[in-house]
Write an enzyme that holds these catalytic residues in place. Sequence first.
Site, PDB file in Angstrom:
ATOM      1  N   HIS A 258       0.715  -1.219  -0.108  1.00 21.15           N
ATOM      2  CA  HIS A 258      -0.058   0.128   0.130  1.00 21.15           C
ATOM      3  C   HIS A 258       0.951   1.169   0.117  1.00 21.15           C
ATOM      4  CE1 HIS A 258      -3.911  -2.163   1.486  1.00 21.15           C
ATOM      5  NE2 HIS A 258      -3.769  -2.373   0.211  1.00 21.15           N
ATOM      6  N   HIS A 419      -4.070  -5.794 -11.048  1.00 17.44           N
ATOM      7  CA  HIS A 419      -3.124  -5.195 -10.629  1.00 17.44           C
ATOM      8  C   HIS A 419      -1.884  -5.437 -11.520  1.00 17.44           C
ATOM      9  CE1 HIS A 419      -4.151  -4.042  -6.525  1.00 17.44           C
ATOM     10  NE2 HIS A 419      -4.652  -5.319  -6.659  1.00 17.44           N
TER      11      HIS A 419
END
Length: 435
Positions: A258, A419
Amino acid sequence: MTDASPTDATSTDAERRARSHRARLLATLRVQYPDALADRGYRLLHPETGDPYTGDRRHLVATCRSAANFALGALADGPDWCVPAAEHGLTFLREAHRSDDGGYRLVVTADGDPVDRTRSAYGHAFVLLAYARAAEAGIDGAREGVAATHALIEERFRDDAGLLRSDCDAEWTEVEPYRGQNANMHACEAYLAAYEATGEDRYLDRARRIAEAMTVDLAAETGGLLWEHYTPEWEHDFGYNADEPRHQFRPPGYQPGHHAEWAKLLALLDRYDADGPGGAGGAVDADGPSGDADGGTDGPSGDGWDERAAELFDAAVDHGWTENGFVYTHAADGAPLVEDRYGWALAEAIGAAAALAERAAARGDADAADGFRRWHRRLAVRTDLYRGPAGLWYEKRLPSDADGDLVAPEPPGVEPDYHPAGAFFESWRSARRTP
């Protein structure tokens, strides 16, 4: 000996990189198409066999991510099937996931029967992303979907601090007293995409507001690192899920993945000339919301978004990198908590390195740009460690003391290689912006 083609002779390094990244993006989509398209909605494919593994269950996040992926293919001037493949998902999103009150159900069957009626803040961020990517690709009705979803988020999820609250039930009552970094991060991503698609400053303002709160104001309480879990008053909840270290979406600890993902988003804020931290927008401090959530703050001016982005990328690498991926979580002192290496974290770091290299080049810092490109190459060569025989990515690799085994995702599944597709797309467009 054959002569080099005119294209090879005249191409710059950036142009060659851009072609390579575009090829990887389109290769990712070709693995999905057409097998991922069911009669209604999408099916997720297993990385080992290539077969569908989610039955008739359709998760909102997977539907949105798949539609967004195919829209990215259209933006990269991919095959003609990219647009209808994205439209296929938007149709299912509207007809099956959307309820009569305008909210979106979290899990439905292929026939549209509700399985989980949760109104997920995380999920609705991806609804906005799907419409935004489709709008930029020129798909009919998608821009109206952006506006309607923004209005829904404003009405149903935005709290007094100007951030997203947590999940709700079918009657829009909060399921638990919780605020999360993750849903807000993806809302920031979606608002950036909405700005890219429409050019409307209100979406950039929302992205900037969330970014400053999460990566500057709240991070000031944790030495610049990004905590994941908060109370409804936006106080750090350091005990949340302490007994579930391997929770798929809400583990305790700090997540290097993150930090890398936010590094990419902050680089995009810098690209779009958003006011730096401490400019327009509200602030969140240890005592809860301060300033005006619709604009205006007494917060001090800080460094630009590019500098904060570089700090977060460095934090991800310093605390998480292991040569074959990033550890899932670590403690405040950098000690690993869960050493599983998720593929999504590697992909996000690839996108972040590309965006940061482009921003460094834009400001004339050749040394920094070269450094981020070296990281980009170092990360990109590890992608084969996560790709299965069918060409799709496994969810994660276990640490060496567990023999480094690869682990496939489980139903209902939320990852249609969104992703990796996003990483190659950002790599492509960042290279195209580089002289």
